[in-house]
Design an enzyme around this catalytic site. Structure first.
Site, mmCIF file in Angstrom:
data_model
loop_
_atom_site.group_PDB
_atom_site.id
_atom_site.type_symbol
_atom_site.label_atom_id
_atom_site.label_comp_id
_atom_site.label_asym_id
_atom_site.label_seq_id
_atom_site.Cartn_x
_atom_site.Cartn_y
_atom_site.Cartn_z
ATOM 1 N N ILE A 151 0.839 -1.205 0.000
ATOM 2 C CA ILE A 151 0.000 0.000 0.000
ATOM 3 C C ILE A 151 0.871 1.250 0.000
ATOM 4 O O ILE A 151 0.644 2.184 -0.772
ATOM 5 C CB ILE A 151 -0.975 -0.021 1.199
ATOM 6 N N ASP A 170 11.291 2.691 6.348
ATOM 7 C CA ASP A 170 10.900 1.275 6.393
ATOM 8 C C ASP A 170 12.205 0.497 6.497
ATOM 9 O O ASP A 170 13.021 0.505 5.577
ATOM 10 C CB ASP A 170 10.145 0.909 5.100
ATOM 11 N N CYS A 229 -4.322 4.949 7.782
ATOM 12 C CA CYS A 229 -5.263 4.005 7.153
ATOM 13 C C CYS A 229 -4.749 2.593 7.363
ATOM 14 O O CYS A 229 -5.125 1.688 6.612
ATOM 15 C CB CYS A 229 -5.315 4.237 5.647
ATOM 16 N N ARG A 231 -3.437 0.646 10.900
ATOM 17 C CA ARG A 231 -4.001 0.000 12.073
ATOM 18 C C ARG A 231 -4.042 0.968 13.245
ATOM 19 O O ARG A 231 -3.088 1.743 13.448
ATOM 20 C CB ARG A 231 -3.161 -1.227 12.485
ATOM 21 N N ASP A 255 -8.597 6.388 9.872
ATOM 22 C CA ASP A 255 -9.585 5.396 9.405
ATOM 23 C C ASP A 255 -9.663 4.243 10.399
ATOM 24 O O ASP A 255 -10.600 3.453 10.372
ATOM 25 C CB ASP A 255 -9.147 4.867 8.029
ATOM 26 N N GLU A 260 -12.007 -0.723 18.158
ATOM 27 C CA GLU A 260 -13.025 -0.669 17.096
ATOM 28 C C GLU A 260 -14.147 -1.646 17.425
ATOM 29 O O GLU A 260 -13.866 -2.712 17.969
ATOM 30 C CB GLU A 260 -12.388 -1.033 15.758
ATOM 31 N N HIS A 278 -13.115 2.697 9.492
ATOM 32 C CA HIS A 278 -12.356 1.579 8.900
ATOM 33 C C HIS A 278 -12.885 1.264 7.488
ATOM 34 O O HIS A 278 -13.297 0.138 7.197
ATOM 35 C CB HIS A 278 -12.437 0.334 9.802
ATOM 36 N N LEU A 279 -12.841 2.296 6.653
ATOM 37 C CA LEU A 279 -13.391 2.171 5.286
ATOM 38 C C LEU A 279 -12.304 1.968 4.239
ATOM 39 O O LEU A 279 -12.615 1.952 3.049
ATOM 40 C CB LEU A 279 -14.164 3.457 4.915
ATOM 41 N N GLY A 280 -11.045 1.858 4.707
ATOM 42 C CA GLY A 280 -9.927 1.782 3.752
ATOM 43 C C GLY A 280 -10.171 0.822 2.603
ATOM 44 O O GLY A 280 -9.876 1.121 1.444
ATOM 45 N N ALA A 281 -10.747 -0.343 2.912
ATOM 46 C CA ALA A 281 -10.890 -1.386 1.875
ATOM 47 C C ALA A 281 -12.284 -1.391 1.263
ATOM 48 O O ALA A 281 -12.601 -2.269 0.468
ATOM 49 C CB ALA A 281 -10.600 -2.744 2.499
#
Ligand SMILES: NC(=O)c1ccc[n+]([C@@H]2O[C@H](COP(=O)([O-])OP(=O)(O)OC[C@H]3O[C@@H](n4cnc5c(N)ncnc54)[C@H](O)[C@@H]3O)[C@@H](O)[C@H]2O)c1
Ligand SMILES: O=C(O)[C@H](O)COP(=O)(O)O
Length: 525
Positions: A151, A170, A229, A231, A255, A260, A278-281
């Site tokens: 992502i 990273d 977006c 966790r 998100d 939750e 939690h609409l990311g997907a």
């Protein structure tokens, strides 16, 4: 017919695919953990999104469960160690919703830059506050990417399209990949100091939990805007609220939340705070993708043994599965044989494939050997949990591949190291299908490993076979097959007999008492 439960809202394509592939399916969503516990025992598979929590308690009640399929990416709602220990495969669909989630991160970045939710609410309230909302441009701003995986790299690509400069933190990002992505690889402190916008795209792990802690938030540039977006738990929510209130943080869009569903939060109502549930997907495209993918993967596994995108087992394609099936049967029998015969603690095991076997994916063969070996001591072992159990017991596992054919066109050899030294067994496939033992502790022998068997080591001397036949006959035990091997004439000989009835400990003791017998023990396959 295998049976699957879909326990979270999923595109109808999933159920359709299960049925087309010969898998029975129930769709029961919104169950409490107690309710799920009461029904899970009926199912071979469980298809979930992020709402169902697959805890140890659920897994303990899931006596028939073979696979958990996550229609999505994050599996932090699944207790993977508990699933592995119970031999349940856990799969996800690692790419199906990545574009959609990356787009949501970009959408939230725009929402923050132009205060879209607040401007919308104000306009629809009839206020026309043209002077209240003054945004910022994204062009030429620096985006700090924490996590540059699937992502993160799509977000970087879209951000570069918006003419942003992207810096990425990273630890697993190679310099070559950073160049390929067109991002500058930096350490976390540099990212915090330079970014105008920060977006998070890591899983929640012990290393990433609170990666944006109060201390790290304090290192950010004044006015920074933050998007999560990935966790809940990656950001200290209380510190975020304090930063927004003080004005150090210019905006935040979440998100995902620590708890939750987030029905309440101190962040709600804070100026410059934007949130989505939690609409990311949640796009049609992503949900169709993940539903199709998870149903295909789970059906492949339940119907033909193919393994794709498993997090606790090596992959095995549906095409490979039939080719590997007889090898796995052979491997499991060889593992079981050494497990039954080798006494004392094992410190290492070497699994060697030779000839045609060396052209195959070796991981499933190794898993099957370990399953056969470990099952001698536990009924609940399978290919999924065997490697974990082996590791837990400190067993070193080595894989050796030897492409040259030896005496057999294909061969699997298993050698264990015990306190008494190395013990090795080897087997082949007759007609590429039928498993046969061809070597036992250095002695050539040819035997099926099936059903009840009796293993005997004796001195090669005349008259022994007659005495053995009489002993078994008197005990009412019928001999099915009889396989003999010896090191040299008059030396150590091995006998492997398949018998129609189980060999009792008393009968084994009687055989051991026969003249010339060094060992006699019952085996079962
Ligand atoms: N909001 C949603 O609906 C939604 C949708 C899809 C995915 N997600 C979440 O997004 C996250 C990322 O997904 P992905 O597909 O990109 O995963 P990925 O595995 O492809 O990428 C994760 C990246 O994080 C990096 N990483 C790991 N530890 C790190 C650390 N300590 N510091 C910095 N980077 C670290 C990894 O090296 C990897 O490159 C996952 O947690 C996933 O669950 C959320
Ligand atoms: O990890 C994921 O794939 C996302 O968090 C999506 O979760 P969802 O399937 O519950 O929308």
């Amino acid at each position: 017919m295998p049976k699957v439960l879909i326990s979270d809202k999923m595109d109808p394509k999933a159920a359709q695919i299960f049925r087309e592939r010969g898998v029975e399916v129930d769709e029961i969503t919104g169950k409490t953990p107690e309710e799920l516990k009461a029904i899970i025992g009926q199912y071979d598979g469980l298809a979930i999104r992020s709402s169902t929590k697959v805890t140890k308690e659920i897994l303990d009640a899931a006596t028939n469960l073979k696979v958990v399929g996550r229609a999505g990416i994050g599996v932090d709602n699944v207790d993977i160690p508990a699933a592995s220990a119970r031999g349940v495969v856990v799969m996800n669909t690692p790419f199906g919703n990545s574009i959609t989630t990356a787009e949501h991160a970009i959408a939230l970045m725009f929402a923050l830059a132009r205060q879209l939710p607040e401007a919308d609410a104000s306009t629809q309230a009839g206020k026309w506050e043209k002077n209240r909302f003054m945004g910022v441009e994204l062009t030429a701003k620096t985006l700090g990417l924490i996590g540059a995986g699937n992502i993160g790299s799509i977000v970087a690509d879209r951000a570069r399209g918006l003419k942003m400069k992207v810096v990425a933190f990273d630890p697993f990002l190679t310099p070559e990949r950073a160049i390929e992505m067109g991002v500058e690889k930096v350490d976390l402190d540099t990212l915090l100091a330079r970014a105008d916008f920060i977006t998070l795209h890591t899983p929640l792990t012990d290393q990433t939990r609170n990666i944006l802690s109060a201390e790290n938030l304090a290192k950010t540039k004044k006015g920074v805007r933050i998007i999560n977006c990935a966790r809940g738990g990656l950001i200290d929510e209380a510190a975020l609220k304090a930063g927004l209130d003080s004005g150090h943080i210019g905006g935040a869009a979440l998100d995902v939340f620590v708890t939750e569903p987030a029905k309440e939060s101190p962040l709600f109502g804070t100026p410059n705070f934007v949130s989505t549930p939690h609409l990311g997907a949640s796009t049609t495209e992503a949900q169709v993708n993940v539903a199709i993918q998870v149903a295909e993967q789970m059906a492949d596994f339940l119907v033909s043994g193919g393994v794709t995108n498993a997090l606790n087992m090596p992959s095995l394609s549906a095409e490979e599965a039939p080719k590997l099936k007889p090898y796995m049967a052979l491997a499991e029998k060889l593992g079981s044989l050494v497990g039954q015969l080798a006494h004392g603690a094992l410190s290492s095991i070497s699994i060697e494939v030779e000839g045609a076997a060396a052209e195959l994916n070796q991981k499933p063969i190794t898993g099957a050997v370990l399953a056969g070996l470990m099952r001698v001591h536990s009924d609940t072992v399978n290919m999924v949990n065997a490697p974990f159990l082996a590791k837990e017991r400190g067993l070193e596992v080595r894989e050796v591949r030897n492409e040259r054919e030896g005496d057999y066109h294909t061969l699997v050899r298993v050698t264990v190291r015990t306190e008494a030294g190395d013990r090795s067994v080897a087997g082949t496939l007759f007609g590429n299908q039928a498993p046969r033992l061809v070597e036992l502790f250095g002695i050539k022998v040819e035997a099926d490993l099936a059903g009840h068997m009796l293993y005997i080591v004796n001195e090669d001397a005349p008259g022994f076979i007659g005495r053995l036949g009489t002993t078994l006959g008197e005990a009412g035990v019928n001999i099915g097959t009889f396989h003999l091997g010896r090191r040299n004439a008059g030396g150590e000989a091995i006998l492997l007999l398949s018998v129609d009835e189980p060999v009792t400990p008393e009968l084994a003791a009687q055989v051991r008492a026969l003249p010339g017998v060094r060992t006699a023990m019952a085996l079962a396959f």
